[in-house]
Design a protein around this motif. Structure first.
Motif, PDB file in Angstrom:
ATOM      1  N   PRO A   1       0.698  -1.232  -0.106  1.00 39.19           N
ATOM      2  CA  PRO A   1      -0.010   0.043   0.074  1.00 39.19           C
ATOM      3  C   PRO A   1       0.681   1.464   0.083  1.00 39.19           C
ATOM      4  O   PRO A   1       2.277   1.072   0.268  1.00 39.19           O
ATOM      5  CB  PRO A   1      -0.772  -0.131   1.429  1.00 39.19           C
ATOM      6  CG  PRO A   1      -0.733  -1.591   1.631  1.00 39.19           C
ATOM      7  CD  PRO A   1       0.611  -1.955   1.158  1.00 39.19           C
ATOM      8  N   VAL A   2       0.366   2.398  -0.267  1.00 39.48           N
ATOM      9  CA  VAL A   2       0.803   3.578  -0.237  1.00 39.48           C
ATOM     10  C   VAL A   2       1.489   4.062   1.002  1.00 39.48           C
ATOM     11  O   VAL A   2       0.763   3.743   1.986  1.00 39.48           O
ATOM     12  CB  VAL A   2      -0.276   4.757  -0.891  1.00 39.48           C
ATOM     13  CG1 VAL A   2       0.611   6.168  -0.607  1.00 39.48           C
ATOM     14  CG2 VAL A   2      -0.754   4.647  -2.099  1.00 39.48           C
ATOM     15  N   GLY A   3       2.801   4.433   0.974  1.00 38.06           N
ATOM     16  CA  GLY A   3       3.314   4.715   2.279  1.00 38.06           C
ATOM     17  C   GLY A   3       4.432   3.705   2.954  1.00 38.06           C
ATOM     18  O   GLY A   3       5.102   3.682   3.851  1.00 38.06           O
ATOM     19  N   GLU A   4       4.026   2.385   2.590  1.00 38.20           N
ATOM     20  CA  GLU A   4       4.829   1.106   3.062  1.00 38.20           C
ATOM     21  C   GLU A   4       5.919   0.873   1.806  1.00 38.20           C
ATOM     22  O   GLU A   4       5.763   0.633   0.856  1.00 38.20           O
ATOM     23  CB  GLU A   4       3.780   0.033   3.059  1.00 38.20           C
ATOM     24  CG  GLU A   4       2.825   0.381   4.378  1.00 38.20           C
ATOM     25  CD  GLU A   4       2.064  -1.167   4.538  1.00 38.20           C
ATOM     26  OE1 GLU A   4       2.856  -2.026   4.347  1.00 38.20           O
ATOM     27  OE2 GLU A   4       1.020  -1.270   5.198  1.00 38.20           O
ATOM     28  N   PRO A   5       7.018   0.713   2.091  1.00 37.17           N
ATOM     29  CA  PRO A   5       8.173   0.594   1.349  1.00 37.17           C
ATOM     30  C   PRO A   5       8.369  -0.993   0.988  1.00 37.17           C
ATOM     31  O   PRO A   5       7.712  -1.880   1.894  1.00 37.17           O
ATOM     32  CB  PRO A   5       9.464   0.721   2.145  1.00 37.17           C
ATOM     33  CG  PRO A   5       8.938   0.752   3.553  1.00 37.17           C
ATOM     34  CD  PRO A   5       7.776   1.175   3.727  1.00 37.17           C
ATOM     35  N   GLY A   6       8.888  -1.410  -0.014  1.00 31.78           N
ATOM     36  CA  GLY A   6       9.123  -2.670  -0.512  1.00 31.78           C
ATOM     37  C   GLY A   6       7.661  -3.123  -1.318  1.00 31.78           C
ATOM     38  O   GLY A   6       7.230  -2.164  -2.046  1.00 31.78           O
ATOM     39  N   GLY A   7       7.637  -4.343  -1.291  1.00 35.77           N
ATOM     40  CA  GLY A   7       6.504  -4.907  -2.126  1.00 35.77           C
ATOM     41  C   GLY A   7       7.261  -5.531  -3.588  1.00 35.77           C
ATOM     42  O   GLY A   7       8.461  -4.930  -3.856  1.00 35.77           O
ATOM     43  N   GLY A   8       6.414  -5.865  -4.585  1.00 31.44           N
ATOM     44  CA  GLY A   8       6.662  -6.191  -5.727  1.00 31.44           C
ATOM     45  C   GLY A   8       5.816  -6.401  -6.791  1.00 31.44           C
ATOM     46  O   GLY A   8       4.792  -5.465  -6.675  1.00 31.44           O
ATOM     47  N   MET A   9       6.102  -7.032  -8.094  1.00 32.66           N
ATOM     48  CA  MET A   9       5.128  -6.896  -9.011  1.00 32.66           C
ATOM     49  C   MET A   9       5.046  -8.479  -9.332  1.00 32.66           C
ATOM     50  O   MET A   9       4.793  -8.596 -10.659  1.00 32.66           O
ATOM     51  CB  MET A   9       5.955  -6.167 -10.288  1.00 32.66           C
ATOM     52  CG  MET A   9       5.846  -4.642 -10.039  1.00 32.66           C
ATOM     53  SD  MET A   9       6.379  -3.757 -11.497  1.00 32.66           S
ATOM     54  CE  MET A   9       6.342  -2.253 -10.945  1.00 32.66           C
ATOM     55  N   ALA A  10       4.863  -9.399  -8.521  1.00 32.12           N
ATOM     56  CA  ALA A  10       4.720 -10.486  -8.738  1.00 32.12           C
ATOM     57  C   ALA A  10       3.136 -11.030  -9.706  1.00 32.12           C
ATOM     58  O   ALA A  10       3.495 -11.617 -10.636  1.00 32.12           O
ATOM     59  CB  ALA A  10       4.503 -11.477  -7.611  1.00 32.12           C
ATOM     60  N   ASN A  11       2.343 -10.154  -9.203  1.00 30.05           N
ATOM     61  CA  ASN A  11       0.971 -10.511  -9.926  1.00 30.05           C
ATOM     62  C   ASN A  11       0.938  -9.924 -11.146  1.00 30.05           C
ATOM     63  O   ASN A  11       0.318 -10.267 -12.251  1.00 30.05           O
ATOM     64  CB  ASN A  11      -0.172  -9.805  -9.035  1.00 30.05           C
ATOM     65  CG  ASN A  11       0.075  -8.476  -8.880  1.00 30.05           C
ATOM     66  OD1 ASN A  11       1.392  -7.695  -8.768  1.00 30.05           O
ATOM     67  ND2 ASN A  11      -0.755  -7.477  -8.577  1.00 30.05           N
ATOM     68  N   SER A  12       1.807  -8.864 -11.494  1.00 32.31           N
ATOM     69  CA  SER A  12       2.045  -7.940 -12.683  1.00 32.31           C
ATOM     70  C   SER A  12       2.685  -9.077 -13.770  1.00 32.31           C
ATOM     71  O   SER A  12       2.432  -9.333 -14.979  1.00 32.31           O
ATOM     72  CB  SER A  12       2.778  -6.757 -12.770  1.00 32.31           C
ATOM     73  OG  SER A  12       1.902  -6.081 -11.883  1.00 32.31           O
ATOM     74  N   ILE A  13       3.736  -9.860 -13.355  1.00 32.45           N
ATOM     75  CA  ILE A  13       4.279 -10.724 -14.140  1.00 32.45           C
ATOM     76  C   ILE A  13       3.619 -11.847 -14.663  1.00 32.45           C
ATOM     77  O   ILE A  13       3.631 -12.125 -15.826  1.00 32.45           O
ATOM     78  CB  ILE A  13       5.977 -11.198 -13.240  1.00 32.45           C
ATOM     79  CG1 ILE A  13       6.723  -9.868 -13.119  1.00 32.45           C
ATOM     80  CG2 ILE A  13       6.406 -12.235 -14.029  1.00 32.45           C
ATOM     81  CD1 ILE A  13       8.084 -10.166 -12.104  1.00 32.45           C
TER      82      ILE A  13
END
Length: 279
Positions: A53-65
């Motif tokens: 979510p906005v404001g939280e660092p990190g995450g990725g794009m697994a769902n987009s890939i």
């Protein structure tokens, strides 16, 4: 005169080399800058996790890939058979017919239509009746771009097959359709496969049609009849956002997309080379 010829020869040799250099420099510059900007956030987490979510660092794009693979795969299932069969008709049956000339003209025109227009058409044809953005709508839009490209590529590939090969098959008493499917297609298999891979690589980088059809999804898709995330749309959304973390992830997503397209093109080259070597 000999000195003049030598100087002219050197100049005419240098001009193509300068043109090659001018063509390579932008590609190397873009690739290098993309690697510099995107490599910092490219890690296992980026490839396996969902966006934060906005404001939280990190995450990725697994769902987009995964979503990109699904939408492009569906587009290939729809567009590859139609494109190849249309190319076969143009090369073998519609060379001089009125229908063949019309199909050839429409394929050329459709290749020049802006992708955003194709997205609007797909929105009207698929999204509005279904009353939902979906992976099917995105695949339909990309297939509309893939079909004319494969049609003309397949036609040109089949036209490179020499007539004596066809005549040899006909001399054996084979019907013409058997000659086309069993001999001509086999002889043109390598360039057709190259066209398929290049077409897939091309549609994998499209954004505008998917904005009107697949839309986007920050989570894993639950159904192909609903919105689905794709790399190009996610990169677009992150790139125009005011958040620094998202901007950096957009560079990493673009790097992943370029890597995937590059691998696909390398696969084309290796496959074509191995097939020509076997001959």
């Amino acid at each position: 005169m000999n000195i003049r010829r030598k100087v002219l020869d050197k100049i005419m040799t240098l001009i193509p080399l300068l043109c090659v250099f001018a063509a390579i420099v932008p590609l190397v510059s873009i690739s290098g800058y993309l690697l510099y900007q995107g490599i910092s956030n490219l890690n296992w987490t980026f490839l396996t996790e969902l966006p934060k979510p906005v404001g939280e660092p990190g995450g990725g794009m697994a769902n987009s890939i995964v979503g990109t693979g699904i939408v492009v795969g569906l587009a290939g299932l729809l567009g590859i058979p139609i494109g190849i069969l249309s190319g076969i008709y143009l090369a073998e049956y519609g060379k001089t017919t009125c229908l063949g000339r019309m199909v050839r003209f429409l394929a050329d025109v459709l290749q020049g239509v802006p992708s955003i227009v194709i997205g609007i058409v797909a929105y009207a044809v698929v999204v509005v009746p279904m009353q939902s953005f979906s992976a099917y709508a995105g695949a339909f839009a990309l297939a509309m771009m893939l079909i004319p490209f494969l049609t003309r590529t397949t036609e040109e590939a089949l036209l490179t097959v020499e007539d004596n090969i066809k005549e040899a098959g006909l001399a054996l008493g084979q019907p013409y359709w058997r000659v086309v499917t069993g001999i001509v297609l086999r002889a043109a298999k390598a360039p057709i496969l190259t066209g398929v891979m290049l077409g897939i690589a091309r549609i994998a980088g499209e954004t505008a049609p998917l904005l009107f059809t697949a839309l986007n999804n920050r989570f894993w898709h639950q159904s192909l009849k609903g919105p689905i995330s794709t790399l190009t749309v996610q990169i677009y959304n992150y790139a125009i956002s005011p958040f620094q973390d998202w901007n950096e992830q957009a560079w990493s997503g673009a790097l992943v997309l370029i890597i995937l397209v590059t691998l696909l093109n390398l696969l084309v080259r290796l496959s074509s080379r191995s097939r020509y070597t076997q001959r």
